[in-house]
Design an enzyme around this catalytic site. Structure first.
Site, mmCIF file in Angstrom:
data_model
loop_
_atom_site.group_PDB
_atom_site.id
_atom_site.type_symbol
_atom_site.label_atom_id
_atom_site.label_comp_id
_atom_site.label_asym_id
_atom_site.label_seq_id
_atom_site.Cartn_x
_atom_site.Cartn_y
_atom_site.Cartn_z
ATOM 1 C CB ALA A 125 24.660 -80.249 54.803
ATOM 2 C CE LYS A 126 17.296 -82.008 57.922
ATOM 3 N NZ LYS A 126 18.108 -81.188 58.857
ATOM 4 N NE ARG A 127 24.745 -78.975 50.940
ATOM 5 C CZ ARG A 127 24.318 -77.914 51.608
ATOM 6 N NH1 ARG A 127 23.077 -77.857 52.038
ATOM 7 N NH2 ARG A 127 25.137 -76.897 51.852
#
Length: 300
Positions: free
Chosen positions: A96-98
């Site tokens: 999700a590369k949050r």
């Protein structure tokens, strides 16, 4: 249901199945027509993939964006897919590369790393999450706190596989490359949270497409698990990927997404598609197979 920690999953599943990770990036135009044209195609595809990899691959990486693009149906399928994979003993990485500041980062950590029993929704609870550190070290703190508290893993972007990555990640800041500074940060956070494990639960994303940079970064990340995307459709070299390995089985995980699932002949039957995926799994496993040396001491 009690689940093992991320490090326990890595050690167990790498020993049983190797270090390949099946990427699930549902795109209707890339998969066979037999999944259908209605909104339920994505559910059929995810179920098909999990059933196809169970007992063959120890990890799955769900790319959140593809599920979000399918709206509420996609999010429901993502939650169900995570639950099904974890119940089967497959380690789940949510890509999700949050990354954000303060309370927002804490909310992301609660969404993806916190069990329902501890106040999370549980709907999207994964074993490991990809995070973006480029807003600063403080933005990682809520994710690291949750990872430590609940036995989760993180993969922090370090030197990515996309063609434009060097625009920032290969730039000098002071006397160090940005990617080197990120590696130092990841290693320091991991060392502070290592406990008794030989590997750190706080790992790094380093692209398989940049083996020279990867070799240098591995020296800065001796105890970290590296997630190395880029093999297959992005052109990463299976032979060169060994430069990203350290000294510990499990310290390199290799995701393949379109390389496993993409078809040109969308009229392929379900039986033939399943066999194609199995054959591709076997091929990638053979291509990245590696015997760690008997001397597995961790560098000082």
């Amino acid at each position: 249901m009690e689940f093992p920690s991320w490090i326990e999953l890595v050690e167990r599943n790498v020993a049983k199945f190797g270090d390949l990770v099946a990427g699930i990036d549902p795109s209707r135009s890339d998969v066979p027509e037999f999944f259908g044209q209605d909104d339920v195609w994505i559910e059929r595809f995810v179920d098909f993939m999990i059933e196809s990899i169970e007992g063959r691959i120890g990890f799955v990486k769900f790319q959140s964006a593809y599920f979000e693009a399918c709206g509420l149906t996609g999010l429901r399928v993502l939650a169900a897919g995570i639950e099904k994979a974890r119940a089967a003993g497959i380690g789940v990485i949510l890509d999700a590369k949050r990354g954000d500041i303060g309370a927002t980062a804490a909310a992301y950590a609660r969404a993806y790393l916190t069990p329902a029993s501890a106040g999370g929704s549980g709907d999207f609870e994964a074993d490991c999450l990809t995070v973006n550190p480029l807003m600063g070290p403080d933005t990682l703190e809520p994710f690291v706190e949750c990872a430590n508290r609940f036995g989760k893993g993180l993969f922090v972007l370090c030197r990515t596989s996309n063609p434009g990555a060097g625009w920032l990640q290969d730039k000098m800041t002071g006397n160090r490359l940005v990617s080197d500074r990120l590696a130092d940060l990841i290693a320091a956070i991991g060392a502070n949270t290592n406990g008794s494990s030989r590997m750190n639960a706080i790992g790094a994303v380093v692209g398989a497409t940049v083996p020279h940079e990867g070799r240098r970064l591995r020296q800065l990340l001796p105890r970290s698990i590296i997630l190395a995307p880029g093999l297959g459709a992005q052109g990463g070299d299976a032979a060169a990927i060994h430069s990203l390995r350290g000294n510990i089985p499990g310290d390199l995980l290799i995701p393949v997404s379109r390389g496993l699932t993409l078809v040109r002949d969308r009229g392929i039957s379900a039986a033939d598609y399943r066999q194609l995926i199995i054959d591709r799994i076997d091929g990638f496993k053979a291509a990245v197979a590696y015997d760690y040396p008997d001397n597995r001491a961790i560098p000082a």
